[in-house]
Design a protein around this motif. Structure first.
Motif, PDB file in Angstrom:
ATOM      1  N   THR A 110       1.022  -1.383  -0.086  1.00 49.53           N
ATOM      2  CA  THR A 110       0.054   0.107  -0.037  1.00 49.53           C
ATOM      3  C   THR A 110       0.725   1.293  -0.135  1.00 49.53           C
ATOM      4  O   THR A 110       1.863   1.340   0.379  1.00 49.53           O
ATOM      5  N   LYS A 111       0.422   2.211  -0.515  1.00 48.66           N
ATOM      6  CA  LYS A 111       0.881   3.651  -0.352  1.00 48.66           C
ATOM      7  C   LYS A 111      -0.101   4.799  -0.153  1.00 48.66           C
ATOM      8  O   LYS A 111      -1.285   4.548  -0.477  1.00 48.66           O
ATOM      9  N   LEU A 112       0.282   5.712   0.395  1.00 53.15           N
ATOM     10  CA  LEU A 112      -0.695   6.964   0.521  1.00 53.15           C
ATOM     11  C   LEU A 112      -0.421   8.054  -0.751  1.00 53.15           C
ATOM     12  O   LEU A 112       0.993   8.314  -1.099  1.00 53.15           O
ATOM     13  N   TYR A 113      -1.167   8.545  -1.191  1.00 53.37           N
ATOM     14  CA  TYR A 113      -1.175   9.667  -2.231  1.00 53.37           C
ATOM     15  C   TYR A 113      -1.699  10.891  -1.861  1.00 53.37           C
ATOM     16  O   TYR A 113      -2.658  10.858  -1.175  1.00 53.37           O
ATOM     17  N   ILE A 114      -0.727  11.896  -1.754  1.00 52.98           N
ATOM     18  CA  ILE A 114      -0.897  13.205  -0.980  1.00 52.98           C
ATOM     19  C   ILE A 114      -0.991  14.317  -2.137  1.00 52.98           C
ATOM     20  O   ILE A 114      -0.347  14.582  -2.936  1.00 52.98           O
ATOM     21  N   ASN A 115      -2.400  14.629  -2.044  1.00 49.59           N
ATOM     22  CA  ASN A 115      -2.944  15.735  -2.836  1.00 49.59           C
ATOM     23  C   ASN A 115      -1.848  17.032  -3.041  1.00 49.59           C
ATOM     24  O   ASN A 115      -1.223  17.361  -3.970  1.00 49.59           O
ATOM     25  N   LYS A 116      -1.826  17.580  -1.835  1.00 49.36           N
ATOM     26  CA  LYS A 116      -1.110  18.884  -1.483  1.00 49.36           C
ATOM     27  C   LYS A 116      -0.556  18.664  -0.213  1.00 49.36           C
ATOM     28  O   LYS A 116      -1.008  18.590   0.630  1.00 49.36           O
ATOM     29  N   ALA A 117       0.950  19.040   0.250  1.00 49.55           N
ATOM     30  CA  ALA A 117       1.573  18.922   1.484  1.00 49.55           C
ATOM     31  C   ALA A 117       3.038  19.484   1.392  1.00 49.55           C
ATOM     32  O   ALA A 117       3.656  19.802   0.397  1.00 49.55           O
ATOM     33  N   PRO A 118       3.234  20.279   2.650  1.00 52.74           N
ATOM     34  CA  PRO A 118       4.411  20.902   2.688  1.00 52.74           C
ATOM     35  C   PRO A 118       5.745  19.777   2.326  1.00 52.74           C
ATOM     36  O   PRO A 118       5.336  18.613   2.766  1.00 52.74           O
ATOM     37  N   GLN A 119       6.794  20.083   1.986  1.00 53.37           N
ATOM     38  CA  GLN A 119       7.828  19.127   1.710  1.00 53.37           C
ATOM     39  C   GLN A 119       7.861  18.475   3.217  1.00 53.37           C
ATOM     40  O   GLN A 119       8.363  19.069   3.904  1.00 53.37           O
ATOM     41  N   ASN A 120       8.250  17.064   2.970  1.00 53.60           N
ATOM     42  CA  ASN A 120       8.451  16.202   4.177  1.00 53.60           C
ATOM     43  C   ASN A 120       7.444  16.130   5.177  1.00 53.60           C
ATOM     44  O   ASN A 120       7.745  15.678   6.384  1.00 53.60           O
ATOM     45  N   ALA A 121       6.250  16.447   4.738  1.00 54.09           N
ATOM     46  CA  ALA A 121       5.161  16.335   5.782  1.00 54.09           C
ATOM     47  C   ALA A 121       5.009  15.160   6.358  1.00 54.09           C
ATOM     48  O   ALA A 121       4.375  14.798   7.477  1.00 54.09           O
ATOM     49  N   PHE A 122       5.182  14.236   5.522  1.00 52.14           N
ATOM     50  CA  PHE A 122       4.567  12.846   5.709  1.00 52.14           C
ATOM     51  C   PHE A 122       5.602  11.814   5.953  1.00 52.14           C
ATOM     52  O   PHE A 122       5.752  10.544   5.650  1.00 52.14           O
ATOM     53  N   LEU A 123       7.082  12.313   6.048  1.00 46.89           N
ATOM     54  CA  LEU A 123       8.083  11.331   6.199  1.00 46.89           C
ATOM     55  C   LEU A 123       7.968  10.177   7.396  1.00 46.89           C
ATOM     56  O   LEU A 123       8.316   9.263   6.939  1.00 46.89           O
ATOM     57  N   GLU A 124       7.409  10.761   8.398  1.00 46.16           N
ATOM     58  CA  GLU A 124       7.034   9.603   9.372  1.00 46.16           C
ATOM     59  C   GLU A 124       6.265   8.368   9.032  1.00 46.16           C
ATOM     60  O   GLU A 124       6.308   7.528   9.740  1.00 46.16           O
ATOM     61  N   TYR A 125       5.380   8.621   7.955  1.00 42.83           N
ATOM     62  CA  TYR A 125       4.452   7.569   7.280  1.00 42.83           C
ATOM     63  C   TYR A 125       5.190   6.868   6.118  1.00 42.83           C
ATOM     64  O   TYR A 125       4.645   5.929   5.479  1.00 42.83           O
ATOM     65  N   GLY A 126       6.450   6.952   5.856  1.00 43.61           N
ATOM     66  CA  GLY A 126       7.249   6.403   4.873  1.00 43.61           C
ATOM     67  C   GLY A 126       6.943   6.849   3.660  1.00 43.61           C
ATOM     68  O   GLY A 126       6.536   7.928   3.523  1.00 43.61           O
ATOM     69  N   ASP A 127       7.411   6.072   2.600  1.00 43.46           N
ATOM     70  CA  ASP A 127       7.420   6.708   1.198  1.00 43.46           C
ATOM     71  C   ASP A 127       5.888   6.858   0.563  1.00 43.46           C
ATOM     72  O   ASP A 127       5.101   6.103   0.932  1.00 43.46           O
ATOM     73  N   TYR A 128       5.474   7.813   0.158  1.00 45.59           N
ATOM     74  CA  TYR A 128       4.218   8.318  -0.339  1.00 45.59           C
ATOM     75  C   TYR A 128       4.294   8.815  -1.632  1.00 45.59           C
ATOM     76  O   TYR A 128       5.504   9.076  -2.252  1.00 45.59           O
ATOM     77  N   ILE A 129       3.354   8.703  -2.444  1.00 47.79           N
ATOM     78  CA  ILE A 129       3.359   9.345  -3.772  1.00 47.79           C
ATOM     79  C   ILE A 129       2.831  10.502  -3.955  1.00 47.79           C
ATOM     80  O   ILE A 129       1.786  11.035  -3.249  1.00 47.79           O
ATOM     81  N   SER A 130       3.706  11.619  -4.242  1.00 47.60           N
ATOM     82  CA  SER A 130       3.219  13.039  -4.477  1.00 47.60           C
ATOM     83  C   SER A 130       2.353  13.243  -5.792  1.00 47.60           C
ATOM     84  O   SER A 130       2.538  12.627  -6.761  1.00 47.60           O
ATOM     85  N   SER A 131       1.804  14.389  -5.596  1.00 48.38           N
ATOM     86  CA  SER A 131       0.780  14.811  -6.879  1.00 48.38           C
ATOM     87  C   SER A 131       1.594  15.694  -7.701  1.00 48.38           C
ATOM     88  O   SER A 131       1.049  16.251  -8.615  1.00 48.38           O
ATOM     89  N   ASP A 132       3.004  15.905  -7.631  1.00 45.57           N
ATOM     90  CA  ASP A 132       3.796  16.687  -8.407  1.00 45.57           C
ATOM     91  C   ASP A 132       3.966  16.294  -9.862  1.00 45.57           C
ATOM     92  O   ASP A 132       4.388  16.979 -10.738  1.00 45.57           O
ATOM     93  N   TYR A 133       3.874  14.931 -10.087  1.00 51.52           N
ATOM     94  CA  TYR A 133       4.330  14.211 -11.334  1.00 51.52           C
ATOM     95  C   TYR A 133       3.447  14.668 -12.492  1.00 51.52           C
ATOM     96  O   TYR A 133       2.286  14.819 -12.418  1.00 51.52           O
ATOM     97  N   VAL A 134       4.016  14.825 -13.674  1.00 50.24           N
ATOM     98  CA  VAL A 134       3.472  15.269 -14.836  1.00 50.24           C
ATOM     99  C   VAL A 134       3.898  14.157 -15.799  1.00 50.24           C
ATOM    100  O   VAL A 134       5.064  13.948 -16.126  1.00 50.24           O
ATOM    101  N   ASP A 135       2.924  13.435 -16.707  1.00 51.09           N
ATOM    102  CA  ASP A 135       3.457  12.830 -17.675  1.00 51.09           C
ATOM    103  C   ASP A 135       3.574  13.616 -19.007  1.00 51.09           C
ATOM    104  O   ASP A 135       3.035  13.773 -19.743  1.00 51.09           O
TER     105      ASP A 135
END
Length: 460
Positions: A110-135
């Motif tokens: 499993t992974k968390l997808y974060i819509n918008k978050a300050p940098q490093n806001a979720f480090l304590e929850y491990g690796d997460y998927i950022s919304s910054d990616y663009v194809d």
């Protein structure tokens, strides 16, 4: 009306043209544009500002291609959408983490997808998927296919001039939305996507998720009117009640399986023993601003007046006013409330703002309100709710055909207010819950277990 634009564009052949160019269904295109009109300013849609929309379009490569991409390349089984980065204040996020923990113990990736978050806001929850990616590859292909298709542009501009409307603005918004959805679906790299953001469950998103073999599981996050749920879709929906389920099942939608099972936010307090502190609690729900068809500040002032008067006439009862601190600043700008709130603060009514709203509900014998979601959730928690809705507008969150005055009161007179509350405080509520729980908050203890079973089914 703005939505007339979409019907005219459809008749003009633009919906079909966009559908072919982006290789998605006409219904998905129509639905996405339809939903965009709710947020499009009239000054842009009906003003002659086509040139600005064109300039905005040709600047998109600078916005999208200069991003630092970080794509999730790890294939996972389930992705949970965290749509409010303050994870400790959002109850849905807490349930995601609970589900996430249970599934990980079973060996599910499993992974968390974060819509918008300050940098490093979720480090304590491990690796997460950022919304910054663009194809970016897809962006370049789609952008060039549009930019050099002069016939396509001339048709949009011709329609805009003919109807004196800036349809190019809507198309640019569609283009941006399409790129974001394509990028999102590629980025999550998952078998199942679970979200409580039902407002953005567009048909376009559902269609592209299906093309990527991703099952879409949706959790209702608040009360919805029909216009909130048009041209939306998902594979599985956990919704509040039968009345809300009927809205999800509208013919314009593509919801495969809609289950009426109550609010996931109720679960923590469903079987919790809480001492009774109040006989009656009024939930704060004033109109945020004027102009709403379904709410008026004048109607809410009438509710407050009746409540204060009732508290004075019956001092033997205990009363609370459940405050919404986040709304208090907005209320200060509405002068109509100044005198009535001064009177409220001087009354014997307790202003309750500490702790959880759900715990405050459980500590009350009766919850009353205007149309707050919390009042509906109260029914699921086993505390009767009484609604005082004094507006003439037929509000879709109420099932008027199956609701009596033991649930919905539309007469604003004080005598009716008094009689309704006294009757509710004295009567046995077994028949009330039997009748209204399925309609308004069909609470099931198995909500989380059912969600887990649905997720397991799609990953096995």
């Amino acid at each position: 009306m703005n939505k007339d634009i979409i019907d005219k564009a459809n008749s003009f052949g633009l919906i079909s043209l966009i559908s072919k160019k982006f290789q998605v269904s006409e219904k998905s295109v129509y639905g996405y544009l339809y939903n965009l009109t709710d947020h499009a300013p009239d000054s842009i849609l009906w003003g002659r500002k086509i040139i600005f929309s064109f300039l905005f379009f040709i600047l998109l490569p600078f916005a999208f291609l200069t991003r630092k991409n970080k794509r999730n390349k790890e294939k996972v089984d389930v992705v949970f959408n965290i749509w409010n980065y303050n994870i400790r204040k959002n109850s849905y996020n807490q349930y995601y983490l609970s589900l996430d923990d249970i599934l990980k113990k079973e060996g599910v990736k499993t992974k968390l997808y974060i819509n918008k978050a300050p940098q490093n806001a979720f480090l304590e929850y491990g690796d997460y998927i950022s919304s910054d990616y663009v194809d970016k590859k897809n962006f370049v292909f789609r952008f060039l296919s549009v930019f050099f298709d002069f016939k396509f542009f001339f048709k949009i501009i011709g329609f805009s001039l003919k109807e004196n409307v800036n349809f190019l603005y809507l198309f640019v918004r569609f283009f941006i939305g399409y790129i974001k959805i394509i990028s999102f679906c590629k980025n999550i790299n998952s078998s199942v996507y679970c979200s409580a953001n039902d407002i953005e469950a567009y048909l376009l998103l559902h269609e592209i998720l299906k093309k990527n073999n991703v099952k879409y599981i949706l959790i209702q996050s608040s009360l919805r009117e029909q216009y909130h749920l048009l041209y939306k879709g998902a594979d599985y929906v956990c919704c509040y009640s039968e009345n809300q389920r009927n809205m999800y099942m509208h013919e314009s939608n593509d919801f495969k399986n809609v289950v009426s099972c109550g609010s996931i936010k109720n679960l923590e307090f469903l079987n919790k023993k809480v001492p009774v502190k109040y006989d009656v609690m009024l939930v704060e729900q004033f109109a945020d601003r004027s102009g709403f068809a379904y709410a008026s500040n004048e109607a809410y002032v009438d509710i407050l007046k009746n409540y204060i008067r009732f508290s004075k006439e019956f001092p033997e009862y205990s009363f609370a006013y459940r405050v919404r601190p986040e709304k208090r600043e907005e209320r200060r700008h509405i002068k109509l409330y100044d005198s009535i709130f001064e009177e409220l603060e001087q009354s014997k009514i307790i202003l309750d703002s500490e702790g959880s709203s759900y715990e405050a509900v459980k500590s009350s014998r009766l919850v009353i309100g205007y149309f707050s979601t919390l009042c509906f959730e109260s029914i699921g928690l086993g505390v009767p709710a009484l609604f005082f809705y004094y507006d003439d507008f037929k509000y879709e969150i109420f099932d008027y055909n199956n609701s009596s005055d033991d649930f919905l009161v539309t007469d604003s007179s004080y005598e009716i207010f008094k009689a309704s509350i006294l009757k509710k405080l004295k009567e046995n509520n077994n028949e009330y819950f039997e009748k209204y729980k399925p309609i308004y908050m069909n609470q099931k203890e198995s909500v989380v277990d059912d969600l887990l079973d649905e997720i397991r089914f799609h990953i096995n």
